[in-house]
Design a protein around this motif. Structure first.
Motif, PDB file in Angstrom:
ATOM      1  N   MET A   3       9.754  -2.083 100.315  1.00 44.82           N
ATOM      2  CA  MET A   3       9.306  -2.786  99.114  1.00 44.82           C
ATOM      3  C   MET A   3      10.392  -3.779  98.697  1.00 44.82           C
ATOM      4  O   MET A   3      11.547  -3.404  98.543  1.00 44.82           O
ATOM      5  N   PRO A   4      10.028  -5.030  98.522  1.00 44.97           N
ATOM      6  CA  PRO A   4      11.019  -6.029  98.106  1.00 44.97           C
ATOM      7  C   PRO A   4      11.421  -5.814  96.650  1.00 44.97           C
ATOM      8  O   PRO A   4      10.717  -5.152  95.894  1.00 44.97           O
ATOM      9  N   PRO A   5      12.559  -6.381  96.241  1.00 41.92           N
ATOM     10  CA  PRO A   5      12.951  -6.292  94.833  1.00 41.92           C
ATOM     11  C   PRO A   5      11.931  -7.007  93.945  1.00 41.92           C
ATOM     12  O   PRO A   5      11.361  -8.027  94.335  1.00 41.92           O
ATOM     13  N   VAL A   6      11.738  -6.455  92.765  1.00 31.25           N
ATOM     14  CA  VAL A   6      10.740  -6.965  91.820  1.00 31.25           C
ATOM     15  C   VAL A   6      11.426  -7.287  90.498  1.00 31.25           C
ATOM     16  O   VAL A   6      12.218  -6.487  89.990  1.00 31.25           O
ATOM     17  N   PHE A   7      11.096  -8.441  89.933  1.00 31.21           N
ATOM     18  CA  PHE A   7      11.623  -8.824  88.624  1.00 31.21           C
ATOM     19  C   PHE A   7      10.488  -9.405  87.813  1.00 31.21           C
ATOM     20  O   PHE A   7       9.687 -10.200  88.326  1.00 31.21           O
ATOM     21  N   GLY A   8      10.402  -9.020  86.541  1.00 31.82           N
ATOM     22  CA  GLY A   8       9.297  -9.426  85.688  1.00 31.82           C
ATOM     23  C   GLY A   8       9.630 -10.540  84.724  1.00 31.82           C
ATOM     24  O   GLY A   8      10.768 -10.698  84.292  1.00 31.82           O
ATOM     25  N   ILE A   9       8.604 -11.299  84.398  1.00 37.27           N
ATOM     26  CA  ILE A   9       8.652 -12.348  83.378  1.00 37.27           C
ATOM     27  C   ILE A   9       7.623 -11.926  82.340  1.00 37.27           C
ATOM     28  O   ILE A   9       6.432 -11.827  82.644  1.00 37.27           O
ATOM     29  N   THR A  10       8.078 -11.651  81.119  1.00 33.56           N
ATOM     30  CA  THR A  10       7.171 -11.151  80.096  1.00 33.56           C
ATOM     31  C   THR A  10       7.270 -12.008  78.844  1.00 33.56           C
ATOM     32  O   THR A  10       8.186 -12.814  78.693  1.00 33.56           O
ATOM     33  N   GLY A  11       6.337 -11.830  77.953  1.00 31.41           N
ATOM     34  CA  GLY A  11       6.306 -12.578  76.699  1.00 31.41           C
ATOM     35  C   GLY A  11       4.877 -12.682  76.218  1.00 31.41           C
ATOM     36  O   GLY A  11       3.936 -12.346  76.932  1.00 31.41           O
ATOM     37  N   TRP A  12       4.731 -13.176  75.009  1.00 30.16           N
ATOM     38  CA  TRP A  12       3.413 -13.331  74.425  1.00 30.16           C
ATOM     39  C   TRP A  12       2.738 -14.581  74.981  1.00 30.16           C
ATOM     40  O   TRP A  12       3.379 -15.419  75.625  1.00 30.16           O
ATOM     41  N   LYS A  13       1.455 -14.726  74.716  1.00 32.22           N
ATOM     42  CA  LYS A  13       0.680 -15.888  75.164  1.00 32.22           C
ATOM     43  C   LYS A  13       1.369 -17.175  74.711  1.00 32.22           C
ATOM     44  O   LYS A  13       1.823 -17.276  73.565  1.00 32.22           O
ATOM     45  N   ASN A  14       1.458 -18.137  75.617  1.00 35.79           N
ATOM     46  CA  ASN A  14       2.077 -19.445  75.368  1.00 35.79           C
ATOM     47  C   ASN A  14       3.583 -19.385  75.120  1.00 35.79           C
ATOM     48  O   ASN A  14       4.145 -20.290  74.506  1.00 35.79           O
ATOM     49  N   SER A  15       4.231 -18.330  75.628  1.00 36.19           N
ATOM     50  CA  SER A  15       5.678 -18.220  75.446  1.00 36.19           C
ATOM     51  C   SER A  15       6.464 -18.910  76.554  1.00 36.19           C
ATOM     52  O   SER A  15       7.688 -18.979  76.492  1.00 36.19           O
ATOM     53  N   GLY A  16       5.784 -19.402  77.582  1.00 38.22           N
ATOM     54  CA  GLY A  16       6.475 -20.091  78.664  1.00 38.22           C
ATOM     55  C   GLY A  16       6.598 -19.287  79.949  1.00 38.22           C
ATOM     56  O   GLY A  16       7.327 -19.672  80.858  1.00 38.22           O
ATOM     57  N   LYS A  17       5.877 -18.181  80.045  1.00 38.80           N
ATOM     58  CA  LYS A  17       5.974 -17.303  81.223  1.00 38.80           C
ATOM     59  C   LYS A  17       5.609 -18.017  82.519  1.00 38.80           C
ATOM     60  O   LYS A  17       6.346 -17.933  83.500  1.00 38.80           O
ATOM     61  N   THR A  18       4.480 -18.697  82.521  1.00 38.48           N
ATOM     62  CA  THR A  18       4.020 -19.341  83.753  1.00 38.48           C
ATOM     63  C   THR A  18       4.963 -20.462  84.169  1.00 38.48           C
ATOM     64  O   THR A  18       5.311 -20.583  85.348  1.00 38.48           O
ATOM     65  N   THR A  19       5.401 -21.265  83.224  1.00 35.71           N
ATOM     66  CA  THR A  19       6.330 -22.344  83.552  1.00 35.71           C
ATOM     67  C   THR A  19       7.641 -21.781  84.082  1.00 35.71           C
ATOM     68  O   THR A  19       8.171 -22.272  85.085  1.00 35.71           O
ATOM     69  N   LEU A  20       8.159 -20.737  83.450  1.00 34.89           N
ATOM     70  CA  LEU A  20       9.401 -20.131  83.929  1.00 34.89           C
ATOM     71  C   LEU A  20       9.203 -19.546  85.321  1.00 34.89           C
ATOM     72  O   LEU A  20      10.036 -19.742  86.218  1.00 34.89           O
ATOM     73  N   THR A  21       8.097 -18.848  85.536  1.00 35.84           N
ATOM     74  CA  THR A  21       7.820 -18.269  86.853  1.00 35.84           C
ATOM     75  C   THR A  21       7.755 -19.364  87.913  1.00 35.84           C
ATOM     76  O   THR A  21       8.381 -19.264  88.972  1.00 35.84           O
ATOM     77  N   GLU A  22       7.016 -20.414  87.638  1.00 41.35           N
ATOM     78  CA  GLU A  22       6.883 -21.534  88.567  1.00 41.35           C
ATOM     79  C   GLU A  22       8.245 -22.139  88.898  1.00 41.35           C
ATOM     80  O   GLU A  22       8.566 -22.395  90.068  1.00 41.35           O
ATOM     81  N   ARG A  23       9.051 -22.363  87.892  1.00 38.64           N
ATOM     82  CA  ARG A  23      10.357 -22.991  88.109  1.00 38.64           C
ATOM     83  C   ARG A  23      11.302 -22.046  88.858  1.00 38.64           C
ATOM     84  O   ARG A  23      12.113 -22.512  89.662  1.00 38.64           O
ATOM     85  N   LEU A  24      11.195 -20.734  88.616  1.00 33.48           N
ATOM     86  CA  LEU A  24      12.020 -19.779  89.360  1.00 33.48           C
ATOM     87  C   LEU A  24      11.590 -19.702  90.823  1.00 33.48           C
ATOM     88  O   LEU A  24      12.435 -19.584  91.714  1.00 33.48           O
ATOM     89  N   VAL A  25      10.287 -19.775  91.093  1.00 32.13           N
ATOM     90  CA  VAL A  25       9.821 -19.800  92.483  1.00 32.13           C
ATOM     91  C   VAL A  25      10.422 -21.010  93.193  1.00 32.13           C
ATOM     92  O   VAL A  25      10.954 -20.899  94.306  1.00 32.13           O
ATOM     93  N   THR A  26      10.360 -22.163  92.548  1.00 29.61           N
ATOM     94  CA  THR A  26      10.931 -23.380  93.128  1.00 29.61           C
ATOM     95  C   THR A  26      12.423 -23.200  93.391  1.00 29.61           C
ATOM     96  O   THR A  26      12.929 -23.554  94.465  1.00 29.61           O
ATOM     97  N   GLU A  27      13.143 -22.645  92.433  1.00 28.30           N
ATOM     98  CA  GLU A  27      14.595 -22.446  92.554  1.00 28.30           C
ATOM     99  C   GLU A  27      14.929 -21.482  93.691  1.00 28.30           C
ATOM    100  O   GLU A  27      15.786 -21.773  94.533  1.00 28.30           O
ATOM    101  N   PHE A  28      14.263 -20.343  93.714  1.00 25.31           N
ATOM    102  CA  PHE A  28      14.576 -19.348  94.747  1.00 25.31           C
ATOM    103  C   PHE A  28      14.167 -19.820  96.142  1.00 25.31           C
ATOM    104  O   PHE A  28      14.873 -19.555  97.116  1.00 25.31           O
TER     105      PHE A  28
END
Length: 171
Positions: free
Chosen positions: A1-26
């Motif tokens: 199982m690969p390492p897992v890290f979560g992005i959490t927050g309320w609706k419209n808190s920036g989760k998807t944008t942060l996830t997208e930008r972290l995918v690009t970075e990694f």
């Protein structure tokens, strides 16, 4: 199982944008990244009238849609329970890191996103010991957690790599 890290927050808190930008970075760092996104409402990646939709409507438990560019596996839950995060993770192919968006109640280490534009601004971290950092677009009082600007992607990626014991760059 690969390492897992979560992005959490309320609706419209920036989760998807942060996830997208972290995918690009990694991925720029040479890591193979997979993501899991939790949706709180019904969704369908298929369209009425397509052959695959017709297969599902006829009762198929799973339908794989395959092209030369990508493939998708649709699994029908029907009246069963929503799958657990572990069940979904077990279906993923090999990768170096899985970023999970949502799944607030799961125990993987998480970063909480906070934005001033979010309607619900109640902090999640105080009630969730798996939140190990906060990324915000506004000043946050010291809650004993690592604090990042929501746009400081390299520093957030470095923190995630350090937390999970990943190399900062692959190779």
């Amino acid at each position: 199982m690969p390492p897992v890290f979560g992005i959490t927050g309320w609706k419209n808190s920036g989760k998807t944008t942060l996830t997208e930008r972290l995918v690009t970075e990694f991925t720029a760092r040479g890591l193979r990244v997979s993501t899991v996104k939790h949706a709180h409402h019904g969704f369908d990646i298929d369209r009425t009238g397509t052959d695959s939709h017709r297969h599902r409507s006829a009762g198929a438990a799973e339908v794989a849609l395959v092209t030369g560019a990508r493939w998708a596996l649709m699994h029908e839950v029907r009246d069963g329970p929503e799958p657990t995060l572990d069940a979904v993770l077990s279906r993923l192919g090999p990768c170096d890191l899985v970023l999970v968006e949502g799944f607030k109640r799961e125990p993987q280490p998480k970063i909480e996103c906070r934005r001033t534009a979010t309607r619900d601004r109640a902090p999640i971290a105080p009630g969730d010991p798996s939140v190990v950092a906060i990324a915000a677009d506004h000043p946050v009082s010291d809650e004993g957690l690592r604090l990042f600007g929501l746009d400081d992607i390299p520093a957030i990626a470095d923190f995630i790599a350090e937390t999970l014991g990943l190399p900062r760059t692959a190779g």
